[in-house]
Design a protein around this motif. Sequence first.
Motif, PDB file in Angstrom:
ATOM      1  N   TRP A  51       3.138  12.114   8.299  1.00  0.00           N
ATOM      2  CA  TRP A  51       2.845  10.676   8.289  1.00  0.00           C
ATOM      3  C   TRP A  51       3.830   9.833   7.496  1.00  0.00           C
ATOM      4  CZ3 TRP A  51       1.920   8.482   3.487  1.00  0.00           C
ATOM      5  CH2 TRP A  51       1.498   9.339   2.449  1.00  0.00           C
ATOM      6  N   MET A  59      -2.026  -3.955   7.501  1.00  0.00           N
ATOM      7  CA  MET A  59      -1.354  -3.732   6.220  1.00  0.00           C
ATOM      8  C   MET A  59       0.138  -3.733   6.482  1.00  0.00           C
ATOM      9  SD  MET A  59      -3.464  -0.681   4.540  1.00  0.00           S
ATOM     10  CE  MET A  59      -5.053  -0.989   3.827  1.00  0.00           C
ATOM     11  N   GLU A  66      -9.154  -0.238   7.572  1.00  0.00           N
ATOM     12  CA  GLU A  66      -9.439  -1.125   6.439  1.00  0.00           C
ATOM     13  C   GLU A  66      -9.585  -2.583   6.842  1.00  0.00           C
ATOM     14  OE1 GLU A  66      -7.219   1.332   6.392  1.00  0.00           O
ATOM     15  OE2 GLU A  66      -6.882   2.128   4.368  1.00  0.00           O
ATOM     16  N   HIS A  73       0.843  -1.182   0.000  1.00  0.00           N
ATOM     17  CA  HIS A  73       0.000   0.000   0.000  1.00  0.00           C
ATOM     18  C   HIS A  73       0.881   1.236   0.000  1.00  0.00           C
ATOM     19  CE1 HIS A  73      -3.600   2.237   0.917  1.00  0.00           C
ATOM     20  NE2 HIS A  73      -3.019   2.815   1.940  1.00  0.00           N
ATOM     21  N   ARG A  74       0.716   2.046  -0.977  1.00  0.00           N
ATOM     22  CA  ARG A  74       1.467   3.286  -1.131  1.00  0.00           C
ATOM     23  C   ARG A  74       2.927   3.124  -1.521  1.00  0.00           C
ATOM     24  NH1 ARG A  74      -2.463   3.698   1.997  1.00  0.00           N
ATOM     25  NH2 ARG A  74      -3.864   5.465   1.801  1.00  0.00           N
ATOM     26  N   TYR A  87       1.699   3.929  12.865  1.00  0.00           N
ATOM     27  CA  TYR A  87       0.468   3.418  12.256  1.00  0.00           C
ATOM     28  C   TYR A  87       0.113   2.071  12.886  1.00  0.00           C
ATOM     29  CZ  TYR A  87      -0.408   6.993   8.712  1.00  0.00           C
ATOM     30  OH  TYR A  87      -0.735   8.164   8.077  1.00  0.00           O
ATOM     31  N   TRP A 127      -5.960   2.840  11.516  1.00  0.00           N
ATOM     32  CA  TRP A 127      -6.735   2.853  10.274  1.00  0.00           C
ATOM     33  C   TRP A 127      -7.613   1.618  10.202  1.00  0.00           C
ATOM     34  CZ3 TRP A 127      -6.911   7.399   8.201  1.00  0.00           C
ATOM     35  CH2 TRP A 127      -5.821   8.270   8.340  1.00  0.00           C
ATOM     36  N   HIS A 140      -9.907  11.128  -0.790  1.00  0.00           N
ATOM     37  CA  HIS A 140     -10.432  10.202   0.220  1.00  0.00           C
ATOM     38  C   HIS A 140     -11.893  10.496   0.533  1.00  0.00           C
ATOM     39  CE1 HIS A 140      -6.970   7.796   1.665  1.00  0.00           C
ATOM     40  NE2 HIS A 140      -6.236   8.833   1.318  1.00  0.00           N
ATOM     41  N   ASP A 187      -4.863  14.536   2.558  1.00  0.00           N
ATOM     42  CA  ASP A 187      -3.798  13.626   2.136  1.00  0.00           C
ATOM     43  C   ASP A 187      -4.089  12.988   0.786  1.00  0.00           C
ATOM     44  OD1 ASP A 187      -5.927  12.376   3.587  1.00  0.00           O
ATOM     45  OD2 ASP A 187      -4.819  10.491   3.534  1.00  0.00           O
ATOM     46  N   ASP A 237      -2.212   0.195  12.294  1.00  0.00           N
ATOM     47  CA  ASP A 237      -2.787  -0.823  11.403  1.00  0.00           C
ATOM     48  C   ASP A 237      -1.702  -1.622  10.708  1.00  0.00           C
ATOM     49  OD1 ASP A 237      -1.779   1.098   9.648  1.00  0.00           O
ATOM     50  OD2 ASP A 237      -3.298   0.648   8.149  1.00  0.00           O
ATOM     51  N   GLN A 238      -0.443  -1.306  10.966  1.00  0.00           N
ATOM     52  CA  GLN A 238       0.613  -2.074  10.303  1.00  0.00           C
ATOM     53  C   GLN A 238       0.777  -3.420  10.998  1.00  0.00           C
ATOM     54  OE1 GLN A 238       2.296  -0.881   7.327  1.00  0.00           O
ATOM     55  NE2 GLN A 238       0.363   0.245   7.567  1.00  0.00           N
ATOM     56  N   ARG A 290     -13.728   3.359   7.374  1.00  0.00           N
ATOM     57  CA  ARG A 290     -13.485   2.112   6.615  1.00  0.00           C
ATOM     58  C   ARG A 290     -14.280   0.954   7.205  1.00  0.00           C
ATOM     59  NH1 ARG A 290      -8.640   4.656   5.757  1.00  0.00           N
ATOM     60  NH2 ARG A 290      -8.395   5.118   3.553  1.00  0.00           N
ATOM     61  N   TRP A 301       2.350  -1.714   4.165  1.00  0.00           N
ATOM     62  CA  TRP A 301       3.020  -0.830   3.207  1.00  0.00           C
ATOM     63  C   TRP A 301       4.115  -0.001   3.855  1.00  0.00           C
ATOM     64  CZ3 TRP A 301       3.095   4.460   3.727  1.00  0.00           C
ATOM     65  CH2 TRP A 301       2.165   5.022   4.610  1.00  0.00           C
ATOM     66  N   TRP A 348      -3.253  16.476   7.299  1.00  0.00           N
ATOM     67  CA  TRP A 348      -2.019  15.736   7.021  1.00  0.00           C
ATOM     68  C   TRP A 348      -1.004  16.707   6.435  1.00  0.00           C
ATOM     69  CZ3 TRP A 348      -2.147  11.584   9.719  1.00  0.00           C
ATOM     70  CH2 TRP A 348      -3.383  11.020  10.036  1.00  0.00           C
TER      71      TRP A 348
HETATM   72  C1  TNX Z   1      -2.532   5.961   4.917  1.00  0.00           C
HETATM   73  S1  TNX Z   1      -1.246   8.559   4.764  1.00  0.00           S
HETATM   74  C2  TNX Z   1      -3.649   6.727   5.066  1.00  0.00           C
HETATM   75  C3  TNX Z   1      -4.934   6.096   5.299  1.00  0.00           C
HETATM   76  C4  TNX Z   1      -4.863   4.604   5.228  1.00  0.00           C
HETATM   77  C5  TNX Z   1      -3.581   4.115   5.831  1.00  0.00           C
HETATM   78  C6  TNX Z   1      -3.436   2.630   5.802  1.00  0.00           C
HETATM   79  C7  TNX Z   1      -2.673   8.920   5.284  1.00  0.00           C
HETATM   80  C8  TNX Z   1      -2.824  10.180   5.904  1.00  0.00           C
HETATM   81  N1  TNX Z   1      -3.675   8.081   5.120  1.00  0.00           N
HETATM   82  O1  TNX Z   1      -5.910   6.587   4.442  1.00  0.00           O
HETATM   83  O2  TNX Z   1      -5.959   4.082   5.885  1.00  0.00           O
HETATM   84  O3  TNX Z   1      -2.495   4.663   5.187  1.00  0.00           O
HETATM   85  O4  TNX Z   1      -2.273   2.224   6.420  1.00  0.00           O
END
Ligand code: TNX
Length: 742
Positions: free
Chosen positions: A474, A525, A565, A20-21, A506, A563, A345, A422, A508-509, A252, A527, A455
């Motif tokens: 971030w 995730m 997801e 991701h990203r 983060y 996050w 977003h 963001d 959610d990592q 999400r 990423w 952001w």
């Molecule tokens: C980045 S970078 C996000 C979120 C995602 C997250 C998942 C940023 C400000 N936003 O929209 O949910 O990564 O890891």
Amino acid sequence: MQAAGSAAFGHRSKAGNMNHRLHLPGLPGLPGLPGLPGFPAKLTSLGVLCAASAALIIGIPAAAVVGLPASTTATRLPASTTAARLPASTNATPVLDIVPKPVSATVGSGHFALARTARIVAAPAAPGAPAATELSIADDLAAYLRPATGYPLPVLVGAPAPGDITIRLGDPGTLKPANQAEGYELDTTTSSVTIEAPTSHGLYNGVQTFRQLLPPWINSRTTAPGPWTTPVVTITDYPRYEYRGVLLDIARHYEPPQAVEQLIDQVASYKINQLHLHLSDDQGFRLAITGFPRLTGIGSAGSVGTGGRSQDPGGFWTQAQYKAVVAYAAAHFISLFPEVDSPGHNNAIIMSEYGDTGNPNLPANPHGINCGQFNPPQWDYTEDVGYSAMCPDSPDTWAIMTAIIDQLTAETPGPYYDLGGDEVPTSLLTAQQYAQFINTEAPLVTKQGKTVMGWADIAGPGTTPPEGSVAEYWQPAAGSDPGTETGREAVAKNMKVIMAPANHTYLDQKYIVTATSSVPASLGMNWACAKGCDVDSAYNWDPGSLVTGVTDKNVIGVEGDMWGETVATMSDVDYMVFPRLLALAEVAWSPAAQRTASSPAYRDFLQRLAAQGARLQAADVNFYPSTEVPWQLAAEGAAPLTASASGHVAGTVAMLSAPGFPTSTLTMCDSSLGIGCTIDWGDGATTTGDVTGVNATDTRVNSLYTISGQHTYAHPGTYHGVVTLSAGNAAPVTADFTATWP
Ligand code: TNX
């Protein structure tokens, strides 16, 4: 903003969650991940850590026990009775298992024992002076202590008697002016507890520390036997940063208000003071907005992964519910503020309003709000990003955004409104259009008396953030690597900075997969953390020096970002949040320290973190029993047993917290297979007990274990039994119980 994103931007594959990203062209400041600083060699193996903890954690010597209430028959305190550990060298000062670590703590000899007769005394500055603030914090403390102790703990205004807890609003004389907003002093003696602070927030912080001085079972929602002792301490404490936040993404995956309140309960105890609520994203819009019923009528109906919306169907809060959660947070000294992400977003907003042609609140043609990749717009319930954008030139965009901002700010007493900002690829909005959007939206926020937060992308070329605006950094980039420029851009525009670098904060990592870890395939995730991010990554960094040019002159705090997801339930959320958020809470609160994977500060933190396992378990909070943490055992004796007419006793003798320690028998204790337990019945007889509980799954920590046994006494009498518990390399612990054959 950087070069235009390609069409691939919006079509990150689902498996691409892995990256991701990572490979997304056109993301501001992310042409590729710079070397991740988060993976220094691990401290040591679990075995070595556990051996170290065995040396450090020893029982409080009997001679140190004073002031126990008459009703307490124990002659000896089990090792887990208080939150103090004595280092191996006997005359050294005990270490306190407090997270976040206080600025200064001195441990004296002896203990304070909370007795059934104790009162919580609000002590006004002068006799007869109003004591509303003291009373309200005293009520908070009583509410924390009553369920587990079962004591009445009356709250009153007056003068304290021996054994009471005093809450005093005032200057303890040990806090510099800069540290008064949240600072406090906490003193326990063998006969008193005093929490003194210049503000109610400081008093509340002192209460949180006091809770951690008590045994972990103080977090039980049902009565536990105690004894409720604390070490004798003098603590002076105040935060490094004013902003210590957690983000929860209910866009999400929807979470109901009560679930968020449970998270508030937990994070407040670690002195988190900001809840950043991510209310809107591509897959969902979660708050009712007057005048725009479709935002929730259409926009709230799905979640990530729902596809046809048949499962996990989303949801939304009414404004009354939002207000109630804001108030709940405020009662826990947490300032809750909303984020409605824009101009990207926001596919849920576009999908809701694109066809809202009959709405009199939309002055133009609502088709004009859509600057996304698809026209007409379409739902995408995957984890994709970067395909949606609202158009800065559409009057309807501003009718919608003004309603959202006006209504949300009216229900939010705290200082911030977060406009997001963001990840808008330049293929959707040019840098100029993006800046136009931010520069139009920011004054709508300041007009309502709020500080703009977003952001760090909002510091990019052409934006003019109002004085005092806040940028959240971030990017998982450090030093002056590519990606860090958003931090410097924010500083150049005089913005304040909150540090939320993805590879440290983060939540959610994914955790790190090791031979012994059980990292769920479904959650998280990676990423930002190719190999996973664990406690080490959350703890071992410094917000004031991570990014070149961004220092403590600019940084106002730290945020852990949960996050949504991959997390559908609060149990999943807790599994990802804890224990990592505790590392971030310490990074945000405690003085800077040399934090590296092999530093003494980290070793010390891990010991204190290990002690939180029992606290979380006692509160019934799910967490990940990270293999980086030398989890400890904590045991609590059960309620007294009564023998039958023939002298037979049977039942529960102790509860055991042993996070991360499985038991493969789940019947008879067997230390070679899991949990070892030996019951000394107090009459010279010793038996092996039984253990019951639920082992860990890959999304749930193991349960507390119940230890039970049976025995027949030869003579009537009252017997003082002791259960000795062991697991793996952890230091054994004991718990006392009483059995009576009347
Ligand atoms: C980045 S970078 C996000 C979120 C995602 C997250 C998942 C940023 C400000 N936003 O929209 O949910 O990564 O890891």
